[in-house]
Enzyme design. Structure first.
Site, PDB file in Angstrom:
ATOM      1  N   ALA A  54     109.401  51.146  28.690  1.00 34.32           N
ATOM      2  CA  ALA A  54     110.194  49.967  28.333  1.00 34.32           C
ATOM      3  C   ALA A  54     110.197  48.967  29.482  1.00 34.32           C
ATOM      4  O   ALA A  54     110.875  49.176  30.487  1.00 34.32           O
ATOM      5  CB  ALA A  54     111.622  50.379  27.972  1.00 34.32           C
TER       6      ALA A  54
ATOM      7  N   THR B  36     109.417  45.162  28.470  1.00 35.93           N
ATOM      8  CA  THR B  36     109.662  43.860  27.863  1.00 35.93           C
ATOM      9  C   THR B  36     111.130  43.674  27.497  1.00 35.93           C
ATOM     10  O   THR B  36     111.775  44.588  26.984  1.00 35.93           O
ATOM     11  CB  THR B  36     108.797  43.697  26.604  1.00 35.93           C
ATOM     12  OG1 THR B  36     107.430  43.907  26.963  1.00 35.93           O
ATOM     13  CG2 THR B  36     108.954  42.323  26.000  1.00 35.93           C
ATOM     14  N   GLU B  37     111.638  42.460  27.751  1.00 31.80           N
ATOM     15  CA  GLU B  37     113.042  42.149  27.464  1.00 31.80           C
ATOM     16  C   GLU B  37     113.150  40.975  26.500  1.00 31.80           C
ATOM     17  O   GLU B  37     112.226  40.156  26.398  1.00 31.80           O
ATOM     18  CB  GLU B  37     113.783  41.840  28.763  1.00 31.80           C
ATOM     19  CG  GLU B  37     113.810  43.025  29.707  1.00 31.80           C
ATOM     20  CD  GLU B  37     114.728  42.854  30.903  1.00 31.80           C
ATOM     21  OE1 GLU B  37     114.887  43.823  31.658  1.00 31.80           O
ATOM     22  OE2 GLU B  37     115.288  41.747  31.068  1.00 31.80           O
TER      23      GLU B  37
ATOM     24  N   GLU C  77      95.625  51.062  31.445  1.00 28.41           N
ATOM     25  CA  GLU C  77      96.251  50.649  30.193  1.00 28.41           C
ATOM     26  C   GLU C  77      95.355  49.677  29.432  1.00 28.41           C
ATOM     27  O   GLU C  77      95.180  49.793  28.211  1.00 28.41           O
ATOM     28  CB  GLU C  77      97.607  49.998  30.460  1.00 28.41           C
ATOM     29  CG  GLU C  77      98.280  49.459  29.212  1.00 28.41           C
ATOM     30  CD  GLU C  77      99.607  48.771  29.480  1.00 28.41           C
ATOM     31  OE1 GLU C  77     100.146  48.128  28.550  1.00 28.41           O
ATOM     32  OE2 GLU C  77     100.106  48.868  30.620  1.00 28.41           O
TER      33      GLU C  77
ATOM     34  N   LEU D 106      83.841  38.675   4.010  1.00 27.21           N
ATOM     35  CA  LEU D 106      82.723  39.250   3.262  1.00 27.21           C
ATOM     36  C   LEU D 106      83.201  40.153   2.126  1.00 27.21           C
ATOM     37  O   LEU D 106      82.448  40.413   1.188  1.00 27.21           O
ATOM     38  CB  LEU D 106      81.811  40.032   4.211  1.00 27.21           C
ATOM     39  CG  LEU D 106      80.985  39.170   5.182  1.00 27.21           C
ATOM     40  CD1 LEU D 106      80.249  40.045   6.188  1.00 27.21           C
ATOM     41  CD2 LEU D 106      79.994  38.289   4.416  1.00 27.21           C
TER      42      LEU D 106
ATOM     43  N   GLY E 103      85.518  39.137   0.214  1.00 21.13           N
ATOM     44  CA  GLY E 103      85.978  38.211  -0.818  1.00 21.13           C
ATOM     45  C   GLY E 103      87.438  38.450  -1.169  1.00 21.13           C
ATOM     46  O   GLY E 103      88.243  38.859  -0.327  1.00 21.13           O
ATOM     47  N   GLY E 104      87.788  38.218  -2.425  1.00 20.71           N
ATOM     48  CA  GLY E 104      89.175  38.374  -2.869  1.00 20.71           C
ATOM     49  C   GLY E 104      89.700  39.779  -2.671  1.00 20.71           C
ATOM     50  O   GLY E 104      90.901  39.975  -2.415  1.00 20.71           O
TER      51      GLY E 104
END
Length: 385
Positions: A125, A127-128, A242, A337, A339-340
């Site tokens: 931990a 990041t704040e 890292e 590539l 597509g939908g």
């Protein structure tokens, strides 16, 4: 492309890791995405199979393998056949080394066996909420008392934030110094330690990311990791590995997206023929193949440099930069590539697209990587003005 850094024993190991991922991880991925976290048991199973911290000393239950290629294989096979939310790389290759290399004998004997077996899940931990990853602006504080430290503050965007049993927490201990930071081992159940929301994300749905809060947490002196005030130096020391770990994962994801798309364009037909037969598709696939092979060769070379303790901050930053940027381009092209179909969640490429977006941000943004590489070239405005 045949990758020249691997020996027959590596390929045998890869076969066993792949079999584990296909049986114990991949089949649960959809359920984990819905739950927002993986099962704790998958860490236990990985530990029992010998896939957590292969480098750890045999007295802690590890295999004592001094060759990062084995860890590289685990990361790659998890990305290809397991689940991206199973943060085995964070546990084994980012957080555990802090404890193994900085910890006291008592800390190692108490924690490492559980880390290797998967009983003890790890997180880190830094990041704040208001400062991001700007360590100089860190507001979490720890004040020393007679036999303990009193920890107050908050952290956010913490991977393994819900599942973790031991969290390395960075806190300011010397207000007079911008980098007067120390590292502490905060354990599940400590009074005043609370977990906040499990944060919703656009990708990495099965990876538990959370807020952490510390209200007058009494941290024993025995849970100080390393020397007081040296936390910034320690964090910088481990950043190269890292970033290389991140690059290994990004390349594995990009290669997987390519493989999925190659299979798709061979099978999907339009206007009476396979869409892979169209020149645009051939050229796009050819461009990606060439770029992937070139970037993979560089990342593999960085793994060998790490093995030889020669990996520099600039090397690792370059690996992280080129792999994350390439991954972003590859998954975007691969989705196009498709597509939908590529926009539908039932197709894996759609999830890979959203999963990949964070990779140009965490472990140092692409912009920060360029700064580090540029300063390594002597292009530092602080020295040139």
């Amino acid at each position: 492309m045949r990758r020249l850094i691997f020996e027959p024993e590596h390929e045998q190991f890869r076969d066993s890791v792949r079999a584990f991922m296909l049986k114990e991880v991949g089949p649960h991925a959809e359920r984990w995405r819905e739950a927002g976290q993986v099962d704790r048991e998958v860490y236990h199973k990985a530990g029992a199979a010998g896939f957590l911290c292969t480098w750890a000393d045999e007295r802690f239950g590890g295999a004592g393998i001094d060759d990062f290629r084995f860890e590289q294989i685990i990361i790659e096979e998890n990305l290809r056949h397991g689940d991206i939310g199973f943060y085995i790389n964070l546990h084994s290759d980012l957080v555990a080394p802090y404890i193994a290399k900085l910890g006291t004998d008592e800390q190692r004997m108490r924690l490492m066996p559980g880390i290797v077996s998967g009983e003890t899940i790890l997180a880190i931990a830094m990041t704040e909420p208001s400062t991001g990853s700007d360590l100089a602006g860190m507001k979490t504080r720890a004040v020393e008392r007679a036999d303990h430290w009193v920890l107050n503050g908050a952290k956010t965007y913490i991977s393994n934030g819900i599942l973790s049993d031991v969290i390395i927490v960075a806190a300011r201990t010397d207000p007079s110094r911008p980098h007067g930071i120390s590292l502490f081992l905060v354990e599940r159940g400590m009074e005043g330690f609370e977990r906040g929301r499990k944060l919703a994300k656009i990708g990495l749905k099965s990876q538990d990311t959370a807020e952490l809060f510390f209200h007058d947490v009494k941290v024993p002196q025995s849970n100080l990791l390393g020397e007081a005030g040296q936390g910034f130096k320690y964090l910088a020391r481990f950043l190269a590995q890292e970033r290389l770990v991140a690059a290994i994962g990004f390349m594995a994801a990009a290669q997987t997206a390519f493989d999925l798309t190659l299979e798709y364009v061979k099978e999907r037909r339009a206007f009476g023929k396979s869409i892979g037969a169209f020149q645009n598709t051939r050229f796009k696939m050819a461009e990606m193949r060439a770029e992937l092979d070139a970037a993979q060769t560089y990342v593999d070379q960085c793994v060998l440099l790490l093995n030889g303790q020669e990996l520099t901050a600039e090397d690792a930053s370059a690996a992280k930069l080129i792999s994350s940027e390439l991954e972003g381009r590859v998954v975007d092209t691969c989705l196009q590539l498709h597509g939908g179909a590529g926009y539908m969640e039932e197709f894996r490429i759609s999830r890979m697209f959203t999963d990949a977006r964070i990779d140009r941000i965490f472990a140092g943004t692409s912009e920060i990587m360029k700064e580090i590489i540029g300063r390594g070239l002597g292009l530092d405005d602080r020295k040139m003005n």
